[in-house]
Design a protein around this motif. Structure first.
Motif, mmCIF file in Angstrom:
data_model
loop_
_atom_site.group_PDB
_atom_site.id
_atom_site.type_symbol
_atom_site.label_atom_id
_atom_site.label_comp_id
_atom_site.label_asym_id
_atom_site.label_seq_id
_atom_site.Cartn_x
_atom_site.Cartn_y
_atom_site.Cartn_z
ATOM 1 N N GLN A 269 -0.734 20.108 6.006
ATOM 2 C CA GLN A 269 -1.041 21.402 6.646
ATOM 3 C C GLN A 269 -0.517 22.553 5.788
ATOM 4 O OE1 GLN A 269 0.569 20.242 10.422
ATOM 5 N NE2 GLN A 269 -1.343 20.710 11.492
ATOM 6 N N LEU A 270 0.674 22.356 5.242
ATOM 7 C CA LEU A 270 1.246 23.396 4.362
ATOM 8 C C LEU A 270 0.329 23.607 3.161
ATOM 9 C CD1 LEU A 270 5.064 22.524 4.256
ATOM 10 C CD2 LEU A 270 3.956 24.524 5.305
ATOM 11 N N GLY B 121 0.852 -1.188 0.000
ATOM 12 C CA GLY B 121 0.000 0.000 0.000
ATOM 13 C C GLY B 121 0.890 1.242 0.000
ATOM 14 N N LEU B 122 0.591 2.202 -0.861
ATOM 15 C CA LEU B 122 1.437 3.394 -0.956
ATOM 16 C C LEU B 122 0.700 4.601 -0.392
ATOM 17 C CD1 LEU B 122 3.053 2.949 -4.494
ATOM 18 C CD2 LEU B 122 3.902 2.194 -2.268
ATOM 19 N N ILE B 123 1.391 5.340 0.458
ATOM 20 C CA ILE B 123 0.803 6.502 1.119
ATOM 21 C C ILE B 123 1.485 7.759 0.609
ATOM 22 C CG2 ILE B 123 0.540 7.689 3.343
ATOM 23 C CD1 ILE B 123 0.803 3.983 3.445
ATOM 24 N N SER B 124 0.678 8.738 0.218
ATOM 25 C CA SER B 124 1.238 9.977 -0.341
ATOM 26 C C SER B 124 0.280 11.132 -0.068
ATOM 27 C CB SER B 124 1.438 9.842 -1.855
ATOM 28 O OG SER B 124 0.186 9.616 -2.488
ATOM 29 N N TYR B 125 0.823 12.379 -0.186
ATOM 30 C CA TYR B 125 -0.043 13.542 0.017
ATOM 31 C C TYR B 125 -0.229 14.356 -1.257
ATOM 32 C CZ TYR B 125 4.475 15.908 0.314
ATOM 33 O OH TYR B 125 5.754 16.369 0.053
ATOM 34 N N PRO C 42 -3.840 25.806 10.283
ATOM 35 C CA PRO C 42 -2.903 26.229 11.353
ATOM 36 C C PRO C 42 -2.473 25.013 12.201
ATOM 37 C CG PRO C 42 -5.143 26.992 11.802
ATOM 38 C CD PRO C 42 -5.162 26.396 10.434
ATOM 39 N N GLU C 43 -1.191 25.039 12.649
ATOM 40 C CA GLU C 43 -0.645 23.911 13.451
ATOM 41 C C GLU C 43 -1.442 23.817 14.742
ATOM 42 O OE1 GLU C 43 3.221 23.012 11.268
ATOM 43 O OE2 GLU C 43 2.836 22.429 13.350
ATOM 44 N N ALA D 108 -8.216 13.582 9.598
ATOM 45 C CA ALA D 108 -7.698 13.978 10.938
ATOM 46 C C ALA D 108 -7.494 15.483 10.994
ATOM 47 C CB ALA D 108 -6.390 13.251 11.210
ATOM 48 N N LEU D 109 -6.961 16.042 9.902
ATOM 49 C CA LEU D 109 -6.711 17.490 9.876
ATOM 50 C C LEU D 109 -8.002 18.282 9.712
ATOM 51 C CD1 LEU D 109 -3.457 17.522 7.730
ATOM 52 C CD2 LEU D 109 -3.676 18.303 10.108
ATOM 53 N N GLU D 110 -8.906 17.764 8.848
ATOM 54 C CA GLU D 110 -10.123 18.541 8.556
ATOM 55 C C GLU D 110 -11.216 18.348 9.608
ATOM 56 O OE1 GLU D 110 -8.891 17.880 3.953
ATOM 57 O OE2 GLU D 110 -10.900 17.174 4.552
ATOM 58 N N GLU D 111 -11.378 17.097 10.095
ATOM 59 C CA GLU D 111 -12.525 16.777 10.976
ATOM 60 C C GLU D 111 -12.099 16.308 12.364
ATOM 61 O OE1 GLU D 111 -14.781 17.391 7.480
ATOM 62 O OE2 GLU D 111 -15.458 17.206 9.565
ATOM 63 N N LYS D 112 -10.823 15.998 12.540
ATOM 64 C CA LYS D 112 -10.335 15.410 13.804
ATOM 65 C C LYS D 112 -11.002 14.067 14.130
ATOM 66 C CE LYS D 112 -8.940 19.625 16.373
ATOM 67 N NZ LYS D 112 -7.567 19.607 15.865
ATOM 68 N N LYS D 113 -11.602 13.459 13.056
ATOM 69 C CA LYS D 113 -12.164 12.105 13.249
ATOM 70 C C LYS D 113 -12.163 11.389 11.920
ATOM 71 C CE LYS D 113 -17.092 13.623 13.069
ATOM 72 N NZ LYS D 113 -17.284 13.571 11.649
ATOM 73 N N TYR D 114 -12.197 10.045 11.989
ATOM 74 C CA TYR D 114 -12.202 9.241 10.765
ATOM 75 C C TYR D 114 -12.903 7.922 11.014
ATOM 76 C CZ TYR D 114 -10.547 6.478 6.776
ATOM 77 O OH TYR D 114 -10.502 5.670 5.662
ATOM 78 N N GLU D 115 -13.802 7.555 10.086
ATOM 79 C CA GLU D 115 -14.472 6.256 10.157
ATOM 80 C C GLU D 115 -13.741 5.334 9.175
ATOM 81 O OE1 GLU D 115 -18.502 5.137 8.348
ATOM 82 O OE2 GLU D 115 -18.985 5.360 10.506
ATOM 83 N N CYS D 116 -13.059 4.335 9.719
ATOM 84 C CA CYS D 116 -12.188 3.464 8.911
ATOM 85 C C CYS D 116 -12.963 2.267 8.359
ATOM 86 C CB CYS D 116 -11.040 2.963 9.795
ATOM 87 S SG CYS D 116 -9.841 1.970 8.880
ATOM 88 N N PHE D 117 -12.716 1.961 7.065
ATOM 89 C CA PHE D 117 -13.459 0.850 6.442
ATOM 90 C C PHE D 117 -12.773 -0.504 6.658
ATOM 91 C CE2 PHE D 117 -10.481 0.657 2.999
ATOM 92 C CZ PHE D 117 -10.218 1.958 2.582
#
Ligand code: VAH
Length: 320
Positions: free
Chosen positions: A313-314, A173-177, A319-320, A196-205
């Motif tokens: 974030q960049l 599996g490859l992870i990238s931004y 904001p951090e 995580a950055l946008e909602e501070k939560k995630y529903e994982c499949f």
């Protein structure tokens, strides 16, 4: 020294964008022709030539290879595991015929080198789960895995019978931004950072303890270039090399994110992709790639998470 002219097919995809940019840094912008069926990815604009190309149109592909004076082809166009289960025939046809079109043209035009990625998805439930070896029982149970395993044997055949220098590795599996993933089962490991950055939560499949072999994209690009630049006599595997950077579970990646975003919350709602993930190994033995052409990963989960969050974030100026 032969002047290289490289064609990247599938250049607007998750791997294609970053591989095209890396190849342009090495060979020069105008010596790397990016192509895709889709619109040009904005990250490629202004960095070099781009042509619209359908790898299933063999005649058009052949014309482009001759017209552009292509000496190497990187074939990244494919339908991945999750999407492939929704479109089995399309996945088989694109993943298989696309490769055969490229291998045939490579024969006819004496193309110097071909790169074609396989995947750890070739392994099935009968393969060893831990430290899965290069050679073992391999019985894929997804169309994507079947097409990639069949493709590996075609690569080996064209090398042995026609001398085509086609090289391959089984990406985890490859992870990238930089660019969006395309319909994979491991895509949760990208989505989780954005959410995580946008909602501070995630529903994982996938379930919390679903361990899968993974790799950060900078390591995948480095490995691909290393494999392609290795002397031909160092390449002992002409089907496809096992490679992996790390293995982790959704629970572990969530914990690594919480080091940066303490109030991040993960929940779990497994879907059809859980069965796909359960059919794959949890970790990979990539000793032969390390011996043959010096593969060594740089990023672990902690370092990847820090880099992913910093760059996202960049990009979105959160904001951090
Ligand atoms: C997929 N990202 O999920 C791809 C990969 C090992 C998985 O090949 O289908």
């Amino acid at each position: 020294m032969l002047k290289e002219k490289i064609l990247v097919i599938g250049a607007s995809g998750q791997i294609g964008v970053e591989l095209t940019l890396a190849l342009r840094n090495i060979y020069g912008n105008n010596n790397v022709v990016a192509s895709d069926l889709r619109e040009q990815n904005p990250l490629l604009e202004g960095t070099g030539p781009y042509v619209s190309l359908d790898v299933m149109n063999k005649e058009m592909l052949h014309v482009q290879v001759i017209r552009q004076g292509i000496t190497q082809i990187y074939l990244l166009a494919a339908i991945l595991s999750a999407t492939g289960e929704k479109n089995p025939n399309l996945a088989w046809n694109l993943n298989m015929q696309g490769l055969l079109n490229v291998l045939d043209i490579a024969c006819e035009e004496q193309i110097h080198k071909i790169y074609w990625p396989s995947s750890i998805a070739v392994f099935g439930p009968t393969s060893p789960k831990v430290n899965c070896p290069q050679q073992t029982i391999i019985e894929p149970v997804t169309v994507y895995g079947i097409s990639k395993y069949a493709g590996e044997f075609w690569c080996n055949y064209y090398h042995k019978r026609y001398g085509v220098d086609v090289r391959s590795m089984r990406y985890p599996g490859l992870i990238s931004y930089k660019s969006a993933p395309g319909g994979g089962t491991t895509d949760y490991a990208i989505e989780i950072y954005h959410e995580a950055l946008e909602e501070k939560k995630y529903e994982c499949f996938l379930n919390p303890n679903t361990y899968l072999p993974m790799m950060y994209m900078p390591d995948a690009i480095k490995a691909t270039i290393q494999l392609m630049e290795a002397p031909a006599d160092k390449i002992t595997i002409r089907t496809s090399y096992n490679v992996s950077g790390m293995s982790f579970s959704p629970q572990e990646i969530a914990d690594s994110i919480k080091q940066h975003i303490p109030d991040f919350k993960i929940s779990y709602k497994p879907d059809y992709r859980q069965a796909i993930a359960d059919s794959w190994p949890q970790s990979i033995d990539d000793t032969i790639a390390r011996q043959d052409w010096g593969w060594k990963e740089k990023y672990n989960l902690k370092e990847m998470t820090a880099d992913m969050l910093k760059n996202l974030q960049l990009e979105s100026k959160i904001p951090e």
